[in-house]
Motif scaffolding. Structure first.
Motif, PDB file in Angstrom:
ATOM      1  N   LYS A   1       0.797  -1.230   0.000  1.00 41.43           N
ATOM      2  CA  LYS A   1       0.000   0.000   0.000  1.00 41.43           C
ATOM      3  C   LYS A   1       0.832   1.284   0.000  1.00 41.43           C
ATOM      4  O   LYS A   1       0.304   2.364  -0.272  1.00 41.43           O
ATOM      5  N   PHE A   2       2.101   1.158   0.290  1.00 40.23           N
ATOM      6  CA  PHE A   2       2.908   2.380   0.385  1.00 40.23           C
ATOM      7  C   PHE A   2       4.361   2.071   0.022  1.00 40.23           C
ATOM      8  O   PHE A   2       4.928   1.059   0.434  1.00 40.23           O
ATOM      9  N   ARG A   3       4.953   2.956  -0.782  1.00 40.34           N
ATOM     10  CA  ARG A   3       6.381   2.932  -1.074  1.00 40.34           C
ATOM     11  C   ARG A   3       6.928   4.318  -0.788  1.00 40.34           C
ATOM     12  O   ARG A   3       6.288   5.324  -1.135  1.00 40.34           O
ATOM     13  N   GLY A   4       8.065   4.376  -0.202  1.00 42.17           N
ATOM     14  CA  GLY A   4       8.602   5.694   0.095  1.00 42.17           C
ATOM     15  C   GLY A   4      10.073   5.649   0.434  1.00 42.17           C
ATOM     16  O   GLY A   4      10.672   4.585   0.595  1.00 42.17           O
ATOM     17  N   SER A   5      10.656   6.846   0.520  1.00 39.21           N
ATOM     18  CA  SER A   5      12.058   6.962   0.891  1.00 39.21           C
ATOM     19  C   SER A   5      12.291   8.311   1.538  1.00 39.21           C
ATOM     20  O   SER A   5      11.530   9.268   1.327  1.00 39.21           O
TER      21      SER A   5
END
Length: 756
Positions: free
Chosen positions: A361-365
């Motif tokens: 549900k979420f990808r981030g950096s």
């Protein structure tokens, strides 16, 4: 300047323009969704990236016969690269050029080599041997690239070491005595592997130089090598150490005057040159002949570590050092008039730490970046004063006093009065930034991305000049406008900060058809311009800051695959405040940067790839740009309504890739054609310094045999020997005698290679 409304551009996107085939090997299904890229700092299908991006693999580079970045730009919509020399490349994305050699200025278009910024103009040239792929990303990418790419980025990714033993060796021979050798050897296991690659290229000059003391012009002599070591003790940890050395020893740039004749006859940009330089070149300029001596050293250590479920730590560390000296004859004649050199030196250090998270549900950096560079640009000038003043004061009626109708130099018969001066600009830039970028996936069909980079820059600029008095006239200087700093170095510094966001939407109609929208902010740093001016009390610093250039970018696009057809189309609209323009204001020879006011850029880019059979691929691309400085009353008249320099309105290419089995051999051929419409070489625009439409036809073809381990092929570029200008104006333009540089003629030859 003619302007199109944004609505008209959007409506025009209903017609899909020809587009460039994506870089997949021809023995695999040629589908765009099989291209894996890392533009968003994670591996993903090219079709799933909500950006306008062209990815070209090393396999495709070989198929179309591309050996240098300037050749690649013919096949990428919206990209133009003008390689006046390896020391002075002009890189253009969507009509915006980055080519200033000043150490006081930052780049607009950023080049990245294995994740590290190498954009400083005199240190950016990088031979593209043994590449895994090249990604051209358009539009501001503040959260993705460490130094906040303003209008786009070119990311060069070299081939990594692999498990097992393999290698390749190839060589070419062609006209102009061109010969080259390239290759690599790879060995190792799953835990430790190494790879060494190299490229050597040499060629005679293609512009005949009548000066007996000099070489023919635009000869090539360059060598590059790269050593890579991969350490992978487990599936969770990978460290790559990459060391690169790049060297050029090329002959001089053919600045040719169309004002003065040569011994061959009337001036001709595509005829003989008569560039004799100065007999004092070694003493005054650093090299005995016209040409380039350049060395670049690069070290990169990248670590990827899966520190926990769904979490990855990436650290990219890079150091780059360049040292270049180029001697050039700027007047374009046999006269010892405008003899210059440029000594450019610098080093850069980059450290980026990025934490990445990936779930359904979420990808981030998020992370931080530190970038530091020191640079210097030193420009010495040498002349014979008798010749200089005869040429400087020449009118149409008295030009024979500078260069006679037979190409001789009458003023050279007078007693020599040697003269040398120099100016130098210095720059030190330290950049700190923090960034965060996240993608929310509320449904399998929708991805919403938002990110921001907060950036702080500390810029220090310096200037010094050594300008003796004229021995002939007694004046303060020989070159008008030059000011001696009396042994002083004038300096000024300032700090700048900015917040750079981006927003993206990706909607998946299916696994093979997506649409995207992008809004992003870019900036080119403010400039601390430092030079010198004369006062009654002596020289003082002339400090003229230039505000940062700010742009907003809006894009819409679709990418898809339907049966044998794959492609993409995108439209964009960009607005600029404080658009920065670098110009030389006669009679000065020191370039200055000014704010030209507001500017607007609108365009369409498209790519398509058709594969009707397993042995045939058809590709094409197209781009339209309507960009320039706004036509407003509050903008200086000389800039008002001008097109961006090096910006064609139209650009396109098309071709076939044939790779068919025939008995025990494979027959392959890649004919292609490229087109570029009229462009101007300078802003303000001058018709005399422009180039009309250029069409080039190229082909690569041959046979492979013994399970494709051996290859014999032939190549030809610019088959019909089309004549076109690479550049016009240059330093001579500031003295009323613009010089012109001819583009490459027809090149052809044979190539053999073997894999093991």
């Amino acid at each position: 300047m003619r302007r199109l409304s944004l609505l008209a551009i959007l409506l025009s996107s209903t017609t899909i323009l020809p587009a460039f085939a994506q870089g997949v090997p021809t023995n695999e299904a040629s589908r765009e969704d099989e291209i894996i890229v890392t533009a968003q700092k994670r591996e993903e299908r090219q079709i799933d990236v909500p950006l306008t991006i062209t990815a070209v693999t090393g396999t495709r580079l070989r198929e179309i016969g591309v050996n240098d970045l300037d050749e690649l730009s013919n096949y990428v919509p919206g990209l133009n690269i003008q390689e006046q020399s390896a020391n002075n490349p002009g890189i253009v994305i969507r009509g915006i050029t980055s080519d200033s050699g000043s150490a006081q200025q930052g780049a607009r278009v950023t080049l990245y080599y294995n994740g590290v910024d190498i954009s400083r103009s005199r240190g950016s040239y990088q031979d593209i041997f043994d590449m895994e792929r090249i990604e051209v990303v358009k539009g501001p990418q503040a959260t993705l690239f460490g130094t906040a790419s303003a209008v786009g980025a070119i990311s060069l990714i070299s081939a990594r070491p692999e498990d097992g033993f393999s290698g390749e060796l190839g060589g070419t021979y062609g006209n102009f005595n061109q010969h080259s050798a390239t290759g690599f050897i790879n060995a190792g296991s799953e835990k430790v592997a190494g790879r060494v690659a190299f490229a050597y290229k040499k060629r005679d000059g293609y512009v005949n130089n009548l000066a007996a003391s000099q070489d023919d012009l635009y000869a090539q002599d360059q060598f590059g090598t790269r050593g890579s070591l991969r350490f992978k003790p487990s599936d969770a940890f990978t460290a790559d150490l990459i060391l690169t050395y790049d060297r050029q020893r090329n002959s001089g740039t053919p600045f040719i005057s169309l004002t003065y004749p040569t011994a061959s006859g009337a001036p001709n940009a595509f005829g003989d040159a008569a560039l004799g330089g100065t007999p004092n070149a070694l003493r005054d300029l650093g090299l005995s002949k016209l040409g380039l001596k350049r060395d670049v050293y690069d070290a990169n250590l990248t670590v990827n570590w899966d520190i926990a479920d769904d979490w990855v730590l990436t650290m990219v560390n890079g150091y780059r050092k360049f040292d270049s000296l180029e001697v050039f004859d700027a007047d374009g004649t046999a006269a010892e008039y405008l003899e210059f050199a440029e000594l450019a030196q610098g080093d850069q250090f980059n450290q980026e730490t990025r934490f990445s998270y990936n779930s359904d549900k979420f990808r981030g950096s998020f992370g931080f970046n530190y970038f530091h560079e020191n640079g210097v640009q030193n420009v010495p000038f040498s002349t014979n004063e008798n010749t200089f003043f005869a040429c400087l004061t020449a009118t149409a009626a008295t030009r024979a006093q500078c260069v006679a109708p037979d190409g001789s130099v009458p003023a050279a018969a007078k007693p020599r009065i040697d003269y040398r001066s120099f100016f130098e600009n210095q720059g030190r830039n330290t950049s700190y930034s923090m960034f965060a970028d996240g993608t929310w996936i509320p449904t399998p069909s929708l991805e919403i991305t938002a990110g921001v980079r907060v950036q702080i820059e500390k810029r220090l600029s310096g200037f010094r000049a050594g300008v003796p008095r004229s021995g002939l006239t007694g004046g303060a200087s020989v070159v008008p406008g030059q000011v001696d700093t009396a042994g002083q170095t004038f300096k000024s510094e300032d700090s700048y900060a900015d917040v750079l966001p981006r927003f993206n939407l990706l909607y998946k109609f299916s696994d093979n058809f997506n649409a995207y929208a992008t809004v992003s902010k870019g900036r080119r740093s403010a400039i601390v311009n430092v030079s010198a001016r004369s006062t009654s009390g002596g020289p003082v610093a002339n400090i003229s800051p230039v505000l940062e250039e700010v742009l907003w970018n809006y894009e819409l696009g679709v990418k898809g695959t339907v049966g044998i057809l794959s492609g993409s189309i995108g439209v964009y609209y960009l607005t600029y405040d404080n658009f920065q323009v670098s110009i030389i204001i006669p009679p000065s020879i020191v370039g200055v940067t000014q704010s030209a006011g507001t500017a607007t850029n609108k365009g369409v880019e498209a790519e398509v790839n058709v594969r009707p059979t397993s042995w045939l691929t058809m590709f094409a691309n197209g781009a339209y740009i309507d960009g320039g400085i706004d036509n407003r009353a509050d903008i200086a008249a000389n800039f008002r309504g001008a097109k961006f320099r090096l910006q064609p309105d139209y650009q396109a290419s098309a071709g076939l890739i044939i790779d068919a089995p025939l008995g025990n051999v494979n027959v392959f051929a890649t004919p292609s054609i490229t087109y570029r419409s009229k462009l101007y070489f300078e802003t303000p625009n001058l018709e005399a310094r422009s180039q009309g439409p250029v069409t080039l036809v190229n082909i690569v073809g041959g046979v492979r045999f013994a399970d494709n381990r051996y290859e014999i092929s032939a190549f030809a570029r610019n088959i019909f020997n089309s004549r076109y200008l690479l550049d016009a104006g240059n330093t001579g333009g500031a003295f009323g005698i613009p010089s012109f540089i001819p583009g490459e003629p027809r090149f052809y030859g044979l190539k053999m290679s073997a894999k093991f």
